[in-house]
Design a protein around this motif. Structure first.
Motif, PDB file in Angstrom:
ATOM      1  N   ASN A 318       7.630   9.986  -4.021  1.00 51.91           N
ATOM      2  CA  ASN A 318       7.610   8.544  -4.265  1.00 51.91           C
ATOM      3  C   ASN A 318       6.561   7.768  -3.469  1.00 51.91           C
ATOM      4  OD1 ASN A 318       9.832   8.606  -6.113  1.00 51.91           O
ATOM      5  ND2 ASN A 318      11.200   8.869  -4.359  1.00 51.91           N
ATOM      6  N   VAL A 319       5.646   8.473  -2.802  1.00 53.73           N
ATOM      7  CA  VAL A 319       4.740   7.758  -1.891  1.00 53.73           C
ATOM      8  C   VAL A 319       3.805   6.790  -2.620  1.00 53.73           C
ATOM      9  CG1 VAL A 319       4.797   9.500  -0.084  1.00 53.73           C
ATOM     10  CG2 VAL A 319       3.115   9.694  -1.927  1.00 53.73           C
ATOM     11  N   LEU A 320       3.341   7.148  -3.825  1.00 51.51           N
ATOM     12  CA  LEU A 320       2.406   6.277  -4.535  1.00 51.51           C
ATOM     13  C   LEU A 320       3.113   5.015  -5.031  1.00 51.51           C
ATOM     14  CD1 LEU A 320       0.310   8.923  -6.495  1.00 51.51           C
ATOM     15  CD2 LEU A 320      -0.260   7.743  -4.376  1.00 51.51           C
ATOM     16  N   THR A 321       4.326   5.183  -5.525  1.00 52.68           N
ATOM     17  CA  THR A 321       5.115   4.024  -5.952  1.00 52.68           C
ATOM     18  C   THR A 321       5.428   3.133  -4.754  1.00 52.68           C
ATOM     19  OG1 THR A 321       6.100   5.212  -7.807  1.00 52.68           O
ATOM     20  CG2 THR A 321       7.301   3.307  -6.974  1.00 52.68           C
ATOM     21  N   ASN A 322       5.820   3.744  -3.649  1.00 55.80           N
ATOM     22  CA  ASN A 322       6.133   2.973  -2.440  1.00 55.80           C
ATOM     23  C   ASN A 322       4.907   2.204  -1.938  1.00 55.80           C
ATOM     24  OD1 ASN A 322       8.736   3.940  -2.540  1.00 55.80           O
ATOM     25  ND2 ASN A 322       8.392   5.559  -1.032  1.00 55.80           N
ATOM     26  N   ARG A 323       3.741   2.830  -2.067  1.00 58.78           N
ATOM     27  CA  ARG A 323       2.500   2.182  -1.637  1.00 58.78           C
ATOM     28  C   ARG A 323       2.238   0.922  -2.467  1.00 58.78           C
ATOM     29  NH1 ARG A 323      -0.957   0.999   2.370  1.00 58.78           N
ATOM     30  NH2 ARG A 323      -3.094   0.713   1.613  1.00 58.78           N
ATOM     31  N   LEU A 324       2.462   0.997  -3.767  1.00 54.64           N
ATOM     32  CA  LEU A 324       2.289  -0.173  -4.631  1.00 54.64           C
ATOM     33  C   LEU A 324       3.248  -1.287  -4.223  1.00 54.64           C
ATOM     34  CD1 LEU A 324       1.844   1.533  -8.123  1.00 54.64           C
ATOM     35  CD2 LEU A 324       0.150   0.107  -6.943  1.00 54.64           C
ATOM     36  N   ARG A 325       4.480  -0.911  -3.867  1.00 52.68           N
ATOM     37  CA  ARG A 325       5.452  -1.917  -3.457  1.00 52.68           C
ATOM     38  C   ARG A 325       5.024  -2.577  -2.132  1.00 52.68           C
ATOM     39  NH1 ARG A 325       5.612  -0.981  -7.717  1.00 52.68           N
ATOM     40  NH2 ARG A 325       7.072   0.277  -8.903  1.00 52.68           N
ATOM     41  N   GLU A 326       4.462  -1.769  -1.228  1.00 56.09           N
ATOM     42  CA  GLU A 326       3.985  -2.300   0.060  1.00 56.09           C
ATOM     43  C   GLU A 326       2.844  -3.292  -0.146  1.00 56.09           C
ATOM     44  OE1 GLU A 326       2.895   1.173   2.197  1.00 56.09           O
ATOM     45  OE2 GLU A 326       4.962   1.875   2.478  1.00 56.09           O
ATOM     46  N   LEU A 327       2.059  -3.053  -1.206  1.00 55.65           N
ATOM     47  CA  LEU A 327       0.948  -3.958  -1.510  1.00 55.65           C
ATOM     48  C   LEU A 327       1.415  -5.209  -2.242  1.00 55.65           C
ATOM     49  CD1 LEU A 327      -1.773  -1.375  -2.663  1.00 55.65           C
ATOM     50  CD2 LEU A 327      -1.662  -2.591  -0.480  1.00 55.65           C
ATOM     51  N   GLY A 328       2.715  -5.292  -2.542  1.00 55.21           N
ATOM     52  CA  GLY A 328       3.272  -6.487  -3.143  1.00 55.21           C
ATOM     53  C   GLY A 328       3.449  -6.447  -4.641  1.00 55.21           C
ATOM     54  N   TYR A 329       3.395  -5.225  -5.231  1.00 46.13           N
ATOM     55  CA  TYR A 329       3.524  -5.099  -6.690  1.00 46.13           C
ATOM     56  C   TYR A 329       4.880  -4.488  -7.026  1.00 46.13           C
ATOM     57  CZ  TYR A 329      -1.414  -6.223  -6.892  1.00 46.13           C
ATOM     58  OH  TYR A 329      -2.618  -6.870  -6.786  1.00 46.13           O
ATOM     59  N   SER A 330       5.728  -5.288  -7.664  1.00 43.79           N
ATOM     60  CA  SER A 330       7.083  -4.844  -7.992  1.00 43.79           C
ATOM     61  C   SER A 330       7.083  -3.933  -9.209  1.00 43.79           C
ATOM     62  CB  SER A 330       7.980  -6.056  -8.259  1.00 43.79           C
ATOM     63  OG  SER A 330       7.473  -6.810  -9.355  1.00 43.79           O
ATOM     64  N   ALA A 331       8.227  -3.293  -9.452  1.00 48.02           N
ATOM     65  CA  ALA A 331       8.355  -2.301 -10.523  1.00 48.02           C
ATOM     66  C   ALA A 331       8.120  -2.892 -11.903  1.00 48.02           C
ATOM     67  CB  ALA A 331       9.734  -1.649 -10.462  1.00 48.02           C
ATOM     68  N   ASP A 332       8.406  -4.177 -12.073  1.00 51.49           N
ATOM     69  CA  ASP A 332       8.220  -4.785 -13.388  1.00 51.49           C
ATOM     70  C   ASP A 332       6.771  -5.201 -13.640  1.00 51.49           C
ATOM     71  OD1 ASP A 332       8.466  -6.726 -11.385  1.00 51.49           O
ATOM     72  OD2 ASP A 332       9.065  -8.265 -12.836  1.00 51.49           O
ATOM     73  N   ILE A 333       5.929  -5.100 -12.609  1.00 53.37           N
ATOM     74  CA  ILE A 333       4.512  -5.456 -12.759  1.00 53.37           C
ATOM     75  C   ILE A 333       3.645  -4.223 -12.971  1.00 53.37           C
ATOM     76  CG2 ILE A 333       2.515  -6.467 -11.578  1.00 53.37           C
ATOM     77  CD1 ILE A 333       4.422  -8.389 -10.202  1.00 53.37           C
ATOM     78  N   VAL A 334       3.827  -3.217 -12.156  1.00 58.60           N
ATOM     79  CA  VAL A 334       3.017  -2.002 -12.289  1.00 58.60           C
ATOM     80  C   VAL A 334       3.763  -0.808 -11.716  1.00 58.60           C
ATOM     81  CG1 VAL A 334       1.819  -2.260 -10.070  1.00 58.60           C
ATOM     82  CG2 VAL A 334       0.702  -1.031 -11.939  1.00 58.60           C
ATOM     83  N   SER A 335       3.560   0.357 -12.326  1.00 58.48           N
ATOM     84  CA  SER A 335       4.114   1.609 -11.814  1.00 58.48           C
ATOM     85  C   SER A 335       2.969   2.581 -11.594  1.00 58.48           C
ATOM     86  CB  SER A 335       5.112   2.212 -12.812  1.00 58.48           C
ATOM     87  OG  SER A 335       4.424   2.690 -13.959  1.00 58.48           O
ATOM     88  N   ALA A 336       3.210   3.592 -10.777  1.00 55.38           N
ATOM     89  CA  ALA A 336       2.168   4.589 -10.521  1.00 55.38           C
ATOM     90  C   ALA A 336       1.752   5.288 -11.813  1.00 55.38           C
ATOM     91  CB  ALA A 336       2.675   5.601  -9.491  1.00 55.38           C
TER      92      ALA A 336
END
Length: 399
Positions: A318-336
């Motif tokens: 899950n590291v790539l998904t978690n990285r996107l979340r850390e950058l401020g992008y929620s699951a409904d905006i973008v996924s890995a």
């Protein structure tokens, strides 16, 4: 004199002969061989020619059973039918009937198609055919009707798995198409099947969130490329992901053995792909520069992006998904996983040939007979496309 069981059990072939015959009457006799085997035979005449009909082996076929078989054969002779020819015709009919069983036809089709699929998907399709379609497994394929398909579809709804109905129906449609081609049936009850009318509206499909608007995508790429806080390998893996069209698991699992700087290619072997075939990813200039720098840091490992705790293993799930979340992008905006949809949408909008896009996404195109796989197909065009894509991502980044 007619035979009795006591005589048959005691019967032996003389040492100086290969076999001995014990007659029961009306052409029926027991052939006693030197090996000890005892075989029932019936001698008869048909079309002025003497013939012998095998009626089984003693004691598996008893004296009474042998007499009944001989009696039935004589009835055929009385009707002008050669019992040996009748037996051959029955065997042929049974063989044809067996080959027309849904299970036999379905597995033959599956065996031809499975080389096009991953091992997991092949197992899934086989399970659909043998378990989910168990109600028709032992049926002759030409006897299966629309109502039988409806029962299979309704069973999925009743089990709470209605989403399985469409792929199972699609698989059945292909099996029946295969049977039509082999002249095993004249109908395809799965074709044009009114699935929605039978099981109702299916739950909405949840697509991977993806950004396709250029301004928003440019902001995302700037955030990915310019924020260097956090784990080094995770940062670098997310930088690579949008530029190579690969699935997150494929990027995380990349090995240095797959990278050919000389050919400017990432060469993923069949065992690491969802499908049983190699896959080539042309490296843009930007990707090559990134990987050359990355090699200075992680070249000690088998993997491009080794795990912090164990360098012999790749980054965790899950590291790539978690990285996107850390950058401020929620699951409904973008996924890995959504970067593949992003690339496909924008490339199509910019009129790149759909064939190049689909092959680069590692999707099968065409029919099984028209798509013998050539991993280098359209490679020249795909190289141009991948370079255009990296240039495009750079051009829209926010300063």
């Amino acid at each position: 004199m007619s035979l009795v069981d006591k005589t048959i059990k005691a019967a032996k072939c003389p040492d100086d002969k290969k076999s001995k015959k014990l007659f029961d009457g009306n052409g029926l006799y027991l052939l006693v061989n030197r090996t000890g085997s005892k075989l029932w035979r019936m001698r008869y005449k048909f079309s002025n020619k003497h013939q012998e009909l095998a009626l089984g082996k003693y004691p598996q076929t008893t004296l009474t059973e042998a007499r009944d078989l001989a009696k039935n054969a004589r009835k055929l002779l009385d009707q002008g039918i050669n019992p040996m020819a009748e037996r051959k015709a029955n065997k042929q009919a049974n063989h044809i009937a067996k080959n027309k069983l849904f299970e036999v036809v379905a597995i033959e089709w599956w065996g031809i198609q499975k080389s096009e699929w991953s091992e997991d998907y092949a197992k899934k399709v086989k399970k659909w055919l043998l378990e989910d379609c168990s109600s028709i497994r032992d049926r002759s394929i030409d006897s299966i009707k629309v109502v039988d398909i409806a029962q299979i579809m309704l069973a999925q709804k009743e089990m709470g798995t209605p989403k399985k109905a469409p792929p199972i129906l699609s698989t059945l449609n292909r099996v029946f198409g295969f049977a039509l081609g082999k002249e095993l049936t004249e109908t395809n009850p799965a074709q044009n099947f009114p699935l929605k009318d039978v099981i109702g509206k299916l739950p909405a499909v949840k697509h991977m969130a993806a950004i396709t608007e250029p301004k928003a995508l440019g902001k995302l790429m700037s955030d990915i490329d310019n924020n260097n806080s956090g784990d080094f390998c995770t940062i670098e893996a997310l930088k690579l992901l949008p530029r190579v069209f690969l699935r997150p698991v494929e990027v995380r699992s990349l090995k240095w053995a797959y990278i050919s700087f000389e050919e400017e290619l990432i060469i993923l072997p069949a065992e690491d792909m969802k499908r049983s075939r190699d896959h080539l990813v042309p490296m843009s200039r930007q990707v090559q520069e990134q990987l050359l720098q990355l090699r200075e840091y992680t070249g000690y490992s088998t993997h491009l992006f080794p795990n912090q705790r164990d360098a012999s293993k790749p980054l965790s799930k899950n590291v790539l998904t978690n990285r996107l979340r850390e950058l401020g992008y929620s699951a409904d905006i973008v996924s890995a996983h959504g970067f593949r949809s992003t690339a496909s949408t924008i490339l199509n909008e910019n009129e790149w040939d759909d064939k190049y896009i689909e092959i680069q996404l590692s999707h099968l195109i065409g029919t099984s007979s028209s798509r013998p796989y050539n991993r280098a197909k359209y490679l020249k065009q795909r190289k141009k496309m991948m370079q255009w894509w990296s240039d495009y991502l750079d051009s829209i980044k926010v300063s």
